[in-house]
Write an enzyme that holds these catalytic residues in place. Structure first.
Site, mmCIF file in Angstrom:
data_model
loop_
_atom_site.group_PDB
_atom_site.id
_atom_site.type_symbol
_atom_site.label_atom_id
_atom_site.label_comp_id
_atom_site.label_asym_id
_atom_site.label_seq_id
_atom_site.Cartn_x
_atom_site.Cartn_y
_atom_site.Cartn_z
ATOM 1 C CG ASN A 149 -2.290 -0.614 0.878
ATOM 2 O OD1 ASN A 149 -3.037 -0.084 0.067
ATOM 3 N ND2 ASN A 149 -2.594 -1.740 1.478
ATOM 4 C CB CYS A 196 -7.568 -2.867 8.272
ATOM 5 S SG CYS A 196 -9.284 -2.319 8.270
ATOM 6 C CB SER A 197 -7.231 -1.274 3.611
ATOM 7 O OG SER A 197 -6.419 -2.406 3.596
ATOM 8 C CG ASP A 228 -14.333 -4.685 5.527
ATOM 9 O OD1 ASP A 228 -13.843 -4.267 4.461
ATOM 10 O OD2 ASP A 228 -15.563 -4.792 5.710
ATOM 11 N NE ARG A 229 -8.185 -6.389 6.678
ATOM 12 C CZ ARG A 229 -7.286 -6.423 5.716
ATOM 13 N NH1 ARG A 229 -6.408 -7.411 5.678
ATOM 14 N NH2 ARG A 229 -7.231 -5.479 4.807
#
Lengths: 627, 327
Positions: free
Chosen positions: A219, A307-308, A312-313
């Site tokens: 990333n 996370c990104s 989500d995570r």
């Protein structure tokens, strides 16, 4: 469509003949057998995929796979009809507008005020107050009031007091820093300092990145990445690798393929399960939650999780940690609040992830399913610590996909407000709360040692602690599960004990009174006897009736898993039960037949007559043992 | 249901009129019986070379023979040892745990044993036919099948007293060589030729039944663990020696006169309570287990007994007892 056959997934001999109906919201199969007319209802939103298989002599097979892991196999006599059904279902299962979803037409016959009350049941302001904020270190900020700063976040966010308005753009539950290879973001760095200062007990904070290190580094090349420890003072960095949504989607897919194997050997099953990697992912999420809980509870250190994208995570891991840390979230109300807070209000993309509307298949991923499974794994390890039971978790999962209620629509609070969800749909939480007696865990006691503290699951060695959740992934295969639920039995016992105790109190009082006045003793006694008959627990073992599965591979012999006689009577009870509950059936009860039946049999005051005895007639389609 | 050892047909396909008559008395005119041979068809055929063999169809026309190979002997002991090693290995990642578990094959043996017992039970209950079970000697896999089938079929075998009677009858008196089979267990490097955990496999299968039918057995896991312990090392004489002859005549110690019985201790009122299942409710029906892989679990209470903390599960059990007794 008439003369359609519904196959038992495991034994083609046990096909039921009936009529298939398609409505605006459901697919319904009604069996022809006149006494019972058993119905199978499937919501269009639950349909994950439809497969048209090769036409055989018996007809045209259609396989419907659902998001709640139900698999339905139909055989339609005419190819033309089959094709029509197939095309229709494809369109119906992929709605384009929100208004097509069931929640906008679902009518539980409540008035406007009740609907509103239902939405107010879970109040996040109350929750933040319970957590002790605002206080000296944290305050509320309305910088996002028009969703101007971040449209996936709620309008009200809590920030450290020392953070000025201008650095509030970076937030504690963050997405990845846009650091690239060499850029610095002063605001980010200042924000982290502010967060650290909000915890005077510690001189550093953990920054937990839930991506595998390789992904985070990749990333960086795109101008994002992760915090450079040199630039941020007083942080300790920690990667806890949890794979991305694509990996998880594939993992679930592989696991479901294992579930669909016909007569798998132990080897097939274990290898298949391992290859899917599913339990490994569950454990990774759990380990991350455990790390965070330890940092906060044992070390007293603040933790920043990202996370990104942060929806989500991050949500999974923060929710697991919260459950471990705070016993409130292990209560039924607390759990609903947790999901509302960490998932709904903070912009988890329900629509994209669970496909409310037809969208990009690459966005679909079982993110909340994994969180729910983590919770179940915890309930297995700590049976006394949670106020709710397995059924609660399964019903929540079903309703995330069912779109019968409006809680899990869209991708953010902003979108939900624009669609006026609260005015036009009903809240799942109110529905579950109303039926909370079905969802209680009889072993839970709020004064129990297990329930009061932080939970400390083992991190290693503990591979064995993670079990395959057949209650979820084989939910609809009745033969796999014990016919009588221990949970339901214990709940019934608990209720009866309570009633008897109350009864005892009343009788004691009356006795005291009688000793003063002069009354006929016989009257009291006969009343007591009548009462105990009424409250008599049905532990009749007729409910344990089941039929043998096919034990021999090479010789076609006996009917497979699902008990047949059992089904006929069970469904008659279900229809009755639904009639009693409300005019609009709770569709999760329709698909969750097993538990519905068990409730009834356990609490029936009339005794054990509900379910057929095992010997009540040999199955007519049992083949002779040896062909 | 009958059990025996293998017929000694030998390479010359000897007939034995007495055997044939004996089996003949079991069946009426026109009735059918099943013979469940716990060896593979090939192994059974090869047994002829060493004096054993199978029932020739022509001599036993009313009996239909089925082969259900069940593991025994050295391979079963290896499976046990590997499993215990895997359970104790702190280095295994979640990535490899399931394949390691699979490579031990223990759960496959549980599945096979349960399936075969269910088959025997089906023959009796559904086909209303008589069943003869045998392997080689009739002292290992044979007993596993007949004992399990009785737990499945007969509600009295599921009571505490009935289960003890079953053990006496189908394992101890039937001549399962406990002394040879339950010698050193899984940690020993000795690798004795005659050692094999058939009895443990039986207990594991019973545990699977108790998990699938939590209301149907009068006893709980604690009893099964106690039996496992005592089969290998005991303060009582119940599991000593290899057969009745040794216990009464052969053994120097004369078991009955010089030792105490495990059953007398277990059944003392103070002790008994610990072994009872608070959820028990007498179930007169046959209990048919699911033998799908999802339904068969690793017996954590045994294999992780010393590794995982049982505190939370013990508390849950205590709470269950409290709820039921309070009622």
């Amino acid at each position: 469509v008439e003369n359609v056959r519904l196959l038992d997934r495991l034994s083609s001999r046990k096909a039921a003949l009936g009529t298939l109906y398609l409505t605006a919201t459901h697919v319904i199969f009604v069996e022809n057998v006149s006494e019972t007319r058993k119905e199978t209802w499937v919501l269009h939103s639950q349909i994950s995929s439809i497969e048209k298989q090769a036409t055989t002599a018996t007809g045209c097979p259609l396989l419907i796979r659902c998001k709640n892991f139900q698999v339905i196999q139909l055989v339609i006599p005419q190819e033309r009809d089959c094709h029509d059904v197939y095309i229709s279902l494809i369109r119906l299962a992929r709605p384009v507008k929100y208004e097509e979803l069931y929640c906008f037409s679902f009518n539980p016959k409540l008035d406007k005020e009740e609907r509103e009350q239902g939405w107010k049941l879970v109040d996040l302001n109350e929750e933040y107050n319970r957590m002790g904020i605002p206080n000296n270190y944290w305050q509320i900020s309305d910088v996002n009031r028009d969703y101007g700063v971040c449209d996936s976040y709620p309008t009200e966010v809590y920030v450290p007091k020392s953070a000025t308005a201008h650095i509030i753009a970076s937030i504690c539950r963050s997405s990845q820093p846009l650091s690239g290879f060499s850029a610095r973001c002063l605001e980010d760095e200042q924000m982290l300092q502010a967060i650290r200062k909000a915890n005077p007990g510690s001189d550093f904070i953990y920054v937990v990145d839930t991506r595998p290190k390789l992904n985070a580094m990749a990333n960086r090349a795109a101008g994002k990445g992760y915090e450079n420890e040199d630039n941020y003072s007083n942080i300790k960095f920690q990667f806890i690798g949890i794979e991305n949504i694509h990996v998880m989607r594939n993992s679930l897919q592989k696991m479901l393929e294992v579930c669909e194997l016909k007569s798998p050997s132990m080897s097939d099953f274990l290898w298949g399960l391992e290859n899917s990697g599913w339990l490994k992912h569950i454990k990774a999420i759990m380990d991350a939650g455990i790390f965070i809980a330890k940092a906060v509870a044992e070390e007293g250190v603040s933790v920043l999780v990202h996370c990104s994208d942060g929806w989500d995570r991050t949500a999974q891991v923060c929710s697991v940690a919260s459950l471990l840390l705070d016993p409130y979230y292990r209560t039924m109300k607390g759990f609903m609040v947790l999901i509302e807070k960490d998932w709904v209000s903070f912009g988890h993309k329900f629509n994209h992830r669970y496909g409310n509307l037809d969208g990009d298949p690459k966005e679909i991923s079982p993110v909340i399913d994994q969180f729910i499974e983590c919770v179940w794994q915890l309930t297995e390890q700590f049976p006394c610590a949670f106020e709710f039971n397995e059924r609660f978790l399964i019903h929540i999962q079903h309703h995330i996909y069912s779109c019968q209620f409006g809680n899990f629509l869209c991708n953010s609070q902003k979108e939900r407000r624009e669609l006026q969800i609260q005015e036009r749909t009903y809240s799942l939480w109110a529905h579950l709360w109303k039926n909370r007696a079905d969802y209680l865990n009889p072993l839970y006691r709020s004064d129990h040692s297990q329930t009061q503290r932080t939970l400390h699951p083992q991190m290693a060695p503990c591979n064995f602690l993670y079990k395959f959740w057949s209650g979820m992934y084989n939910c609809f295969e009745k033969g796999l599960h014990p016919r009588q639920s221990v949970t339901d039995y214990l709940m019934a016992v608990k209720e009866e004990t309570q009633q008897l105790e109350e009864e005892l109190e009343v009788l004691r009082e009356r006795l005291a009174n009688l000793q003063k006045s002069q009354l006929n003793d016989n009257k009291v006694e006969s009343k007591q006897q009548d009462r105990s008959k009424q409250l008599g627990l049905s532990t009749s073992n007729n409910s344990l009736a089941n039929t043998p599965q096919e034990y021999s591979n090479d010789l076609k012999s006996f009917p497979s898993r699902s008990p047949s006689q059992g089904d006929e009577e069970d469904s008659a009870l279900i229809l009755t039960q639904d009639n009693l509950k409300s005019s609009d059936p709770d569709l999760s009860a329709n698909s969750d037949q097993e538990s519905g039946v068990e409730d009834l049999s356990c609490r029936s005051p009339s005794g054990g007559g509900c379910l057929p005895s095992e010997d009540s007639g040999k199955d007519s389609d049992e083949a002779v043992f040896l062909a | 249901m009958l059990r025996s050892s293998q017929p000694l047909t030998g390479p010359n396909r000897k007939r034995c009129r007495e055997d044939e008559m004996l089996l003949g008395t079991v069946l009426d005119e026109g009735e059918r019986g099943f013979i469940i041979d716990t060896r593979s068809a090939q192994a059974a055929k090869q047994a002829r070379m060493t004096g054993g063999g199978t029932e020739p169809k022509s001599s036993y026309p009313q009996w239909r023979r089925l082969h259900r190979p069940l593991e025994r002997g050295r391979p079963l002991q290896e499976s046990f040892i590997k499993l215990v090693e895997a359970c104790n290995d702190p280095t295994i990642n979640m990535d490899r745990w399931l394949s390691r578990l699979e490579s031990c094959r223990w759960l496959s043996h549980v599945k096979a044993a349960l399936s075969t017992a269910c088959l025997a039970a089906q023959c009796m209950d559904r086909e209303e036919a008589s069943v003869l079970v045998h392997g080689v000697e009739g002292t290992d896999t044979t007993l596993l099948v007949t004992a399990l089938a009785q737990v499945i079929l007969d509600p009295s075998c599921r009571t505490l007293v009935g289960f003890q009677g079953l053990l006496e009858r189908e394992w101890i008196e039937a001549g399962h060589p406990f002394h040879l089979r339950c010698a050193r267990s899984a940690y020993s490097h000795a690798r004795l030729k005659q050692e094999a955990p058939l009895f443990l496999l039986f207990l594991d299968c019973v545990w699977q039944l108790s998990r699938q039918f939590p209301f149907s057995l009068e006893f709980g896991e604690h009893l099964l663990l106690t039996l496992f312990d005592n089969a290998y090392a005991s303060a009582y004489g119940t599991f000593l020696c290899n057969n009745e002859k040794e216990r009464r005549v052969g053994c120097l110690c004369k078991v009955r006169e010089n030792t105490h019985s495990l059953w007398s201790w277990l059944n003392r009122p103070g002790e008994k309570k610990k072994y009872l299942n608070p959820l028990y409710s007498h179930n007169t029906l046959v209990i048919w287990p699911s033998v799908e892989p999802q339904s068969i679990q690793l017996w954590q209470g045994l294999f992780f007994r010393w590794i995982r903390p049982s505190q939370y599960l013990d508390e849950a059990w205590a709470e269950t007892q409290r709820l039921v007794e309070g009622n």
